[in-house]
Design an enzyme around this catalytic site. Structure first.
Site, PDB file in Angstrom:
ATOM      1  N   LYS A  28       0.840  -1.203   0.000  1.00  0.00           N
ATOM      2  CA  LYS A  28       0.000   0.000   0.000  1.00  0.00           C
ATOM      3  C   LYS A  28       0.876   1.254   0.000  1.00  0.00           C
ATOM      4  O   LYS A  28       0.610   2.212  -0.734  1.00  0.00           O
ATOM      5  CB  LYS A  28      -0.955  -0.024   1.213  1.00  0.00           C
ATOM      6  CG  LYS A  28      -2.051  -1.065   1.064  1.00  0.00           C
ATOM      7  CD  LYS A  28      -2.835  -1.318   2.341  1.00  0.00           C
ATOM      8  CE  LYS A  28      -3.809  -2.481   2.134  1.00  0.00           C
ATOM      9  NZ  LYS A  28      -4.566  -2.829   3.347  1.00  0.00           N
ATOM     10  N   GLN A  72      -4.615  -1.469   9.529  1.00  0.00           N
ATOM     11  CA  GLN A  72      -4.503  -2.817   8.941  1.00  0.00           C
ATOM     12  C   GLN A  72      -5.081  -3.868   9.898  1.00  0.00           C
ATOM     13  O   GLN A  72      -4.690  -3.929  11.069  1.00  0.00           O
ATOM     14  CB  GLN A  72      -3.029  -3.120   8.623  1.00  0.00           C
ATOM     15  CG  GLN A  72      -2.806  -4.432   7.909  1.00  0.00           C
ATOM     16  CD  GLN A  72      -3.424  -4.466   6.501  1.00  0.00           C
ATOM     17  OE1 GLN A  72      -3.288  -3.532   5.728  1.00  0.00           O
ATOM     18  NE2 GLN A  72      -4.110  -5.546   6.182  1.00  0.00           N
ATOM     19  N   ASP A  95     -11.168   2.675   3.959  1.00  0.00           N
ATOM     20  CA  ASP A  95     -11.493   1.249   3.822  1.00  0.00           C
ATOM     21  C   ASP A  95     -13.009   1.052   3.727  1.00  0.00           C
ATOM     22  O   ASP A  95     -13.468  -0.044   3.406  1.00  0.00           O
ATOM     23  CB  ASP A  95     -10.971   0.469   5.043  1.00  0.00           C
ATOM     24  CG  ASP A  95      -9.598  -0.134   4.804  1.00  0.00           C
ATOM     25  OD1 ASP A  95      -9.275  -0.419   3.635  1.00  0.00           O
ATOM     26  OD2 ASP A  95      -8.859  -0.328   5.790  1.00  0.00           O
TER      27      ASP A  95
END
Ligand code: NAD
Length: 260
Positions: A28, A72, A95
């Protein structure tokens, strides 16, 4: 965006030293660098308390130089993932896991889509596949992949079935599908004999085998013999997920600066 003084910024939080999470975070960050997004990594030790993590998120929510915040998953067991997701400001939730963003997706009026299902949709669109009226079977019902995936296919007028661990006859249900999306986490669960001739098969699964190889939820060789289109693992949905994260971060920055 540069000409307008907009320079998107993404905070990436990683707690502990899970090797898979480390790979995802590095990928990422690499993508951010590649397209010119400023990424800031917050690598916290596994013993970080929930209160400490929530305090960091609060600080990042208020930081005007950051447009997106990504934490994460999975988090260490002593931290409540739901509380962490709820703490991220919905307008920085790139997200799209926050209940506000999930609700917006449900009613079809959203700013952000969750990255993996959005990446799958992008693959379908770019391949010129029409979803309208098609039998779509999603295998897996997680909040992150399966459920939003089903909702997006439904928005595009698919006739959607969701299968899960309690589904009685998985093979028979998958055999009906024009479009199959496998998001299970079981290596090569979906085999060629379960795939209808001419179906589209999308493999979200990322399973690390004991010998270190990465494999999907679909047995690629046998499914490819039947499928009209199929995604490989690696090199299919994974890179699309990262691309969609970049898209969400850019969008968050535009919204932040009152640009659409
Ligand atoms: P999860 O464990 O949260 O959910 C798995 C789902 O599969 C559950 O809903 C469960 O009911 C269902 N399931 C389990 N066994 C089954 C069976 N035998 N038959 C039918 N259904 C069954 O997983 P997740 O977070 O949704 O991830 C699924 C897979 O996708 C994993 O391999 C994960 O690594 C991968 N993944 C990939 C990406 C990517 O970017 N490519 C992103 C997220 C997840």
């Amino acid at each position: 965006m540069k000409a307008k003084g907009i320079h998107p910024g993404l905070a990436v939080i990683i707690v502990g030293d899970d090797p898979a999470s480390r790979i995802y975070v590095n990928n990422k960050k690499k993508a951010c660098e590649y397209i010119g997004i400023r990424s800031e990594e917050y690598a916290l030790p596994a013993e970080t308390t929930q209160a400490e993590l929530l305090a960091l998120i609060d600080e990042l929510n208020q930081n005007d130089a950051l447009d997106g915040i990504l934490c994460q998953l999975p988090l260490p067991k002593h931290i409540d993932e739901k509380a962490v997701i709820a703490a991220i400001s919905p307008d920085k939730d790139v997200d799209a896991f926050h209940a506000v963003n999930v609700g917006k997706i449900m009613i079809g009026d959203y700013d952000f889509l969750p990255c993996t299902p959005a990446g799958v949709m992008e693959l379908i669109y770019e391949s010129g596949i029409d979803i309208k009226g098609k039998e779509c079977v999603v295998i897996g019902r997680s909040n992150i992949v399966g459920k939003p995936m089903a909702m997006l296919l439904l928005h595009d007028h698919g006739t959607v079935t969701i299968c899960h661990s309690k589904t009685k006859d998985l093979a028979e249900t998958v055999r009906r599908a024009d479009i199959v999306v496998a998001a299970v986490g079981v290596p090569e669960l979906i085999t060629g004999d379960m795939v209808k001739e001419g179906a589209v098969v999308i493999d979200v699964g990322m399973n690390r085998l004991p010998d270190g190889r990465l494999t999907g939820d679909v047995h690629f060789e046998s499914a490819a013999e039947k499928a009209e289109a199929i995604t490989p693992v690696p090199g299919g949905v994974g890179p699309m997920t990262i691309a969609m994260l970049m898209k969400n971060t850019v969008k968050a920055a535009l919204l932040h600066h009152n640009e659409k």
